[in-house]
Design a protein around this motif. Structure first.
Motif, PDB file in Angstrom:
ATOM      1  N   GLN A  99     114.685 139.574  93.015  1.00 41.88           N
ATOM      2  CA  GLN A  99     114.826 138.586  94.070  1.00 41.88           C
ATOM      3  C   GLN A  99     115.004 137.200  93.459  1.00 41.88           C
ATOM      4  O   GLN A  99     114.301 136.817  92.520  1.00 41.88           O
ATOM      5  N   ALA A 100     115.923 136.448  94.027  1.00 42.16           N
ATOM      6  CA  ALA A 100     116.153 135.080  93.555  1.00 42.16           C
ATOM      7  C   ALA A 100     114.913 134.239  93.807  1.00 42.16           C
ATOM      8  O   ALA A 100     114.236 134.413  94.828  1.00 42.16           O
ATOM      9  N   PRO A 105     116.091 145.863  83.532  1.00 39.09           N
ATOM     10  CA  PRO A 105     115.239 145.543  84.687  1.00 39.09           C
ATOM     11  C   PRO A 105     115.288 144.082  85.103  1.00 39.09           C
ATOM     12  O   PRO A 105     114.771 143.724  86.165  1.00 39.09           O
ATOM     13  N   LEU A 106     115.910 143.238  84.278  1.00 41.79           N
ATOM     14  CA  LEU A 106     115.963 141.806  84.564  1.00 41.79           C
ATOM     15  C   LEU A 106     117.299 141.351  85.126  1.00 41.79           C
ATOM     16  O   LEU A 106     117.515 140.152  85.332  1.00 41.79           O
ATOM     17  N   ARG A 107     118.210 142.290  85.366  1.00 39.93           N
ATOM     18  CA  ARG A 107     119.510 141.923  85.925  1.00 39.93           C
ATOM     19  C   ARG A 107     119.322 141.190  87.237  1.00 39.93           C
ATOM     20  O   ARG A 107     118.488 141.556  88.065  1.00 39.93           O
TER      21      ARG A 107
END
Length: 333
Positions: free
Chosen positions: A325-326, A318-320
């Motif tokens: 969003q950046a 889930p952290l890819r």
């Protein structure tokens, strides 16, 4: 629990049966992954105990796959053992060859598969470093032969390097990439045919340096593993090498990092030429890793490794960066 994505609709009906030639560590890993995604698998291994070992490996992997989540219809019973290469080649919709890493063996075996399999079926080799142009050379239809290099354990690690030979058709690469993606993998197309491909060339550099350090009595196998596990290995798991060094340059990024640390490249910090694998070095490596295993069997270590990998995958997925969003840019002071 995460859920395995169903087979891509564009492939359903065209790739329902995966054929495997060779059922060792890699072949059994392919079997487990395909079965977990609801596919049928037909496999052949020439070893007298090959069939039993293959089924045992799938059984050992299944608890990890259940934890990851199984596709509808996933069942180890969908594994069928064939009596010959020809039997696999005539019924499979996609064929993955997993023979030992010998060019002559793979070249002959691919030609044997190619002589029987329908021309529309892609044949992929799990080679970890051989040139596809050489091992496809004796095939009637070399255009459908590609490298599909996975990583152990195949049933958990998503990376698969796809390497075409000089006679491989683009359509075969596209088909292989789509198939691998449909069973939860991350296809990496290697743009230029090269021995060792990408990941293994990076791993080999680290491995050779480790052998030198053990041979020279600088460190034990456990100390070298700790040097990766508790340091750079944690960053590599989500950031890789290049982006890690980009951050090492601070606000100046990679440019500052190279300007500051570039001169160190001239220092004798590494030895890329492999050391002589003497009996003494071999024994040190065997004794060191046996001490690290501390009485655990290989199968038990595999299950522990799988638990560790699943934990990392569940945290990292889930952290890819392509899923979040950046962060906004820092305001100018």
């Amino acid at each position: 629990m995460s859920t395995v994505q169903p087979i891509d609709a564009s492939l359903r009906g065209t790739i329902r049966t995966v054929g495997l030639i060779g059922g060792g560590v890699i072949g059994s890993g392919w079997a487990a992954r395909a079965l977990a995604h609801g596919l049928d698998v037909v496999a052949y291994d020439p070893a007298p105990a090959g069939a039993a070992a293959l089924r045992a490996a799938v059984d050992n992997a299944w608890p990890a796959l259940e934890r990851r989540g199984l596709a509808a219809g996933a069942d180890p019973a969908c594994l069928r053992i064939a009596a010959s290469v020809a039997e696999v080649a005539t019924v499979a919709d996609f064929i993955q060859e997993n023979a030992p890493e010998r060019e002559d063996l793979k070249r002959g075996l691919l030609a044997e598969i190619d002589a029987v399999a329908p021309a529309s079926v892609v044949i992929a080799s799990s080679s970890s470093g051989l040139l596809p142009s050489r091992i496809q050379a004796d095939c009637r239809h070399p255009e459908r032969v590609v490298i599909g290099h996975p990583f152990n354990p195949v049933y958990l690690l998503p990376l698969v390097e796809i390497v075409p030979g000089d006679r491989t058709a683009a359509a075969a690469v596209d088909t292989a990439a789509a198939f691998y993606r449909s069973i939860g993998m991350r296809p990496l197309r290697v743009r230029k045919e090269i021995e060792g491909y990408l990941s293994d060339r990076l791993q080999e550099a680290l491995w050779r340096e480790a052998l030198h350090l053990v041979a020279e009595g600088v460190a034990s196998t456990e100390e070298l593993d700790d040097a990766i596990v508790y340091g750079p290995g944690l960053r590599y798991a989500f950031m890789g090498t290049c982006l890690t060094f980009h951050l090492a340059g601070g606000e100046g990024g990679m440019a500052h990092m190279l300007d500051q640390f570039g001169p160190a490249l001239k220092l004798p910090w590494t030895k890329l030429i492999a050391p002589e694998l003497t009996r003494e070095l071999r024994d040190r490596m065997v004794e060191g890793t046996a001490a690290q295993a501390d009485g655990w069997t290989v199968k038990a270590l595999e299950r522990w490794r799988d638990d560790c990998l699943i934990g990392l995958l569940e945290v990292l997925e889930p952290l890819r960066r392509d899923r979040i969003q950046a962060p906004a840019a820092e305001p100018a002071s």
